[in-house]
Motif scaffolding. Structure first.
Motif, short mmCIF file in Angstrom:
data_model
loop_
_atom_site.label_atom_id
_atom_site.label_comp_id
_atom_site.label_asym_id
_atom_site.label_seq_id
_atom_site.Cartn_x
_atom_site.Cartn_y
_atom_site.Cartn_z
N PRO A 191 0.85 -1.20 0.00
CA PRO A 191 0.00 0.00 0.00
C PRO A 191 0.88 1.24 0.00
CG PRO A 191 -0.61 -1.52 1.77
CD PRO A 191 0.70 -2.00 1.22
N LEU A 192 0.39 2.33 -0.54
CA LEU A 192 1.20 3.54 -0.61
C LEU A 192 1.68 3.97 0.76
CD1 LEU A 192 2.31 5.97 -2.23
CD2 LEU A 192 0.16 7.14 -1.72
N TRP A 193 0.79 3.93 1.76
CA TRP A 193 1.19 4.39 3.09
C TRP A 193 2.37 3.59 3.64
CZ3 TRP A 193 0.69 0.50 6.64
CH2 TRP A 193 -0.31 -0.47 6.42
N MET A 194 2.43 2.30 3.32
CA MET A 194 3.54 1.48 3.79
C MET A 194 4.82 1.85 3.05
SD MET A 194 3.79 -2.69 3.97
CE MET A 194 2.32 -2.78 5.02
N LEU A 195 4.70 2.09 1.73
CA LEU A 195 5.87 2.52 0.96
C LEU A 195 6.43 3.83 1.51
CD1 LEU A 195 7.47 1.78 -1.73
CD2 LEU A 195 6.07 3.57 -2.79
N LEU A 196 5.55 4.69 2.04
CA LEU A 196 5.96 5.99 2.57
C LEU A 196 6.43 5.93 4.01
CD1 LEU A 196 3.15 8.17 0.98
CD2 LEU A 196 5.53 8.00 0.24
N GLY A 197 6.47 4.72 4.58
CA GLY A 197 7.06 4.56 5.90
C GLY A 197 6.11 4.47 7.06
N ALA A 198 4.79 4.49 6.83
CA ALA A 198 3.84 4.34 7.92
C ALA A 198 3.75 2.87 8.32
CB ALA A 198 2.47 4.86 7.50
N ASP A 199 3.38 2.64 9.57
CA ASP A 199 3.38 1.27 10.11
C ASP A 199 2.05 0.55 9.93
OD1 ASP A 199 6.02 1.50 11.01
OD2 ASP A 199 5.36 2.48 12.87
N VAL A 200 0.95 1.26 10.11
CA VAL A 200 -0.36 0.59 10.07
C VAL A 200 -1.37 1.49 9.37
CG1 VAL A 200 0.01 -0.78 12.16
CG2 VAL A 200 -0.99 1.51 12.35
N ALA A 201 -2.40 0.85 8.81
CA ALA A 201 -3.53 1.60 8.29
C ALA A 201 -4.31 2.21 9.45
CB ALA A 201 -4.43 0.69 7.46
N VAL A 202 -4.93 3.35 9.21
CA VAL A 202 -5.66 4.03 10.29
C VAL A 202 -7.02 4.48 9.79
CG1 VAL A 202 -3.53 4.89 11.35
CG2 VAL A 202 -4.75 6.30 9.68
N GLN A 203 -7.86 4.88 10.74
CA GLN A 203 -9.12 5.52 10.45
C GLN A 203 -9.02 7.00 10.81
OE1 GLN A 203 -12.01 3.25 12.77
NE2 GLN A 203 -12.73 2.25 10.91
N ARG A 204 -9.76 7.82 10.07
CA ARG A 204 -9.90 9.23 10.40
C ARG A 204 -11.37 9.62 10.26
NH1 ARG A 204 -5.64 8.57 12.47
NH2 ARG A 204 -3.62 9.37 11.77
N ARG A 205 -11.75 10.64 10.99
CA ARG A 205 -13.11 11.15 10.91
C ARG A 205 -13.36 11.82 9.56
NH1 ARG A 205 -17.09 9.29 14.17
NH2 ARG A 205 -16.23 8.85 16.24
N ALA A 206 -14.50 11.54 8.97
CA ALA A 206 -14.92 12.22 7.75
C ALA A 206 -15.98 13.24 8.09
CB ALA A 206 -15.47 11.21 6.75
N TYR A 207 -16.06 14.30 7.28
CA TYR A 207 -17.19 15.21 7.46
C TYR A 207 -18.01 15.27 6.18
CZ TYR A 207 -14.24 18.89 5.23
OH TYR A 207 -13.45 19.64 4.39
N ALA A 208 -19.31 15.42 6.37
CA ALA A 208 -20.22 15.55 5.25
C ALA A 208 -20.11 16.96 4.70
CB ALA A 208 -21.66 15.26 5.68
N SER A 209 -19.62 17.07 3.47
CA SER A 209 -19.44 18.37 2.83
C SER A 209 -20.62 18.63 1.91
CB SER A 209 -18.12 18.37 2.04
OG SER A 209 -17.88 19.62 1.46
N LEU A 210 -21.57 19.42 2.40
CA LEU A 210 -22.79 19.71 1.63
C LEU A 210 -22.49 20.72 0.54
CD1 LEU A 210 -23.83 18.38 4.26
CD2 LEU A 210 -25.75 19.99 4.22
N VAL A 211 -23.20 20.63 -0.57
CA VAL A 211 -23.11 21.66 -1.59
C VAL A 211 -23.90 22.88 -1.14
CG1 VAL A 211 -22.82 19.94 -3.40
CG2 VAL A 211 -25.11 20.85 -2.90
#
Length: 371
Positions: free
Chosen positions: A132-152
């Motif tokens: 995965p790209l994140w591993m190639l870039l040196g990160a150790d594990v996949a993570v979750q982040r909060r998403a926000y609903a971006s209304l038009v």
């Protein structure tokens, strides 16, 4: 981050294709107000690179309302520096292309084109490495982040109320408006309640003085940030003045390169890089580093559903745990690939190789744009 070996023997890139795609979407509104004409389709220039061992990488160049120009820029300005080359150090290649193309503009369509190719090159590199790209870039594990609903932008309090409630019902706990009328912002706050962070994106509507005059509304509605409040968006002195009045601002979706972002980072609370505009993954990573050094939290701008969206998710392990990720709150007629969507307001970095984007050929053919 991966330390590239400029002397490594890599396969040569034998082709670079640009694939313009146009996918309709619905958003529950009129789709007018901030664009040259009704906005109801996603225009994308997909970039496909292939090496002589059959490895393929995908990228996306920003192309809303400028599809033809961006495709031409990739084909005529960037592709000649890619095909036939073995590119081992992508950031160095990126800077070299910026130097070669500076006569044609440091920002805008030139950087949109460069961004799409840079993303494709990183995807190709990670797929070659079977990571995965994140591993190639040196990160150790996949993570979750909060998403926000971006209304038009709806420009209608009742429509905004409906969409805010819909977002809450889907599990979002952060909502961003594209509204400028105080009564509409107030209505949104009433619907989401006191505990859901609310952001307001003005799309460069106001002057510095007008923004400061609205401070009472922002405080009353407990707005987390006011995004791109003023025109021009690169009036960094003006943004700093607004911040000085206690109004937290977000900006950066129209900035390109880490050089430009240094001024954004100095001026606002929430820098907002867009991987399809800033110069691709190479520049996006540099912006993340600069944000961290300045103690700022990057909030990625990503109202996309193609490789740009996937690339952003693939870099989540490099972001702050407090990073919020934009999810454009619309319904595309079709998905180009098996696309991760927020679950209970959360987005995850994936484990697939590269950025994780594998297009559906039938969808690609059905929605290919004829130019």
């Amino acid at each position: 981050m991966l330390e590239a070996n400029p002397h490594a023997e890599l396969p040569k890139i034998i082709s670079l294709q640009t694939l313009p795609v146009r996918i309709p979407f619905v958003d529950g509104g009129a789709g007018t107000g901030g664009t040259p004409s009704r906005w109801h389709v996603f225009d994308m220039v997909l970039v496909r690179v292939e090496d002589d061992e059959g490895n393929v990488g995908w990228g996306e160049a920003f192309a809303y309302f400028c599809l033809e120009a961006v495709k031409s820029a990739v084909d005529r300005m960037i592709a000649p520096f890619v095909v036939g080359q073995s590119i081992s150090d992508i950031p160095a290649w990126n800077i070299d292309i910026q130097k070669k193309l500076h006569l044609f503009g440091r920002y805008g369509i030139t950087l949109f084109a460069l961004s799409g190719v840079d993303i494709a090159l990183w995807d190709l590199a990670a797929r070659r490495a079977r990571k995965p790209l994140w591993m190639l870039l040196g990160a150790d594990v996949a993570v979750q982040r909060r998403a926000y609903a971006s209304l038009v932008r709806y420009g209608n309090a009742d429509l905004v109320a409906v969409q805010c409630q819909k977002a809450l019902d889907l599990g979002y706990r952060h909502v961003k408006l594209h509204e400028i009328a105080p009564d509409v912002i107030r209505r949104a706050r009433e619907v989401v309640g006191p505990d859901v962070p609310l952001m307001v994106d003005a799309n460069c509507t106001w002057s510095v003085e007008e923004t400061i005059a609205l401070r009472k509304i922002f405080v009353e509605c407990d707005v987390l940030w006011v995004e791109e409040p003023i025109f021009p968006p690169d009036d960094y002195t003006g943004l700093a003045r607004i911040e000085g009045q206690g109004i937290a601002t977000g900006a950066g979706e129209n900035a390109s390169t880490v050089f430009d972002f240094e001024r954004v980072i100095q001026s606002v609370t929430y820098p907002q890089p867009s991987v399809t505009k800033v110069g691709g993954i190479s520049e996006f990573i540099s912006v993340l580093k600069s944000c961290a050094q300045a103690g700022k939290i990057a909030m990625p701008h990503t109202p996309y559903f193609g490789p740009g969206y996937f690339a952003t998710l693939a870099m989540l392990p490099l972001t702050s745990p407090r990073t919020l990720v934009e999810y454009l709150f619309v319904e595309p007629e079709a998905w180009l690939a098996d696309t991760p969507q927020p679950v209970n307001g959360l987005l995850s970095a994936g484990d697939d190789f590269g950025i994780g984007f594998t297009p559906n050929p039938d969808v690609m053919a059905r929605y290919a744009a004829s130019l």
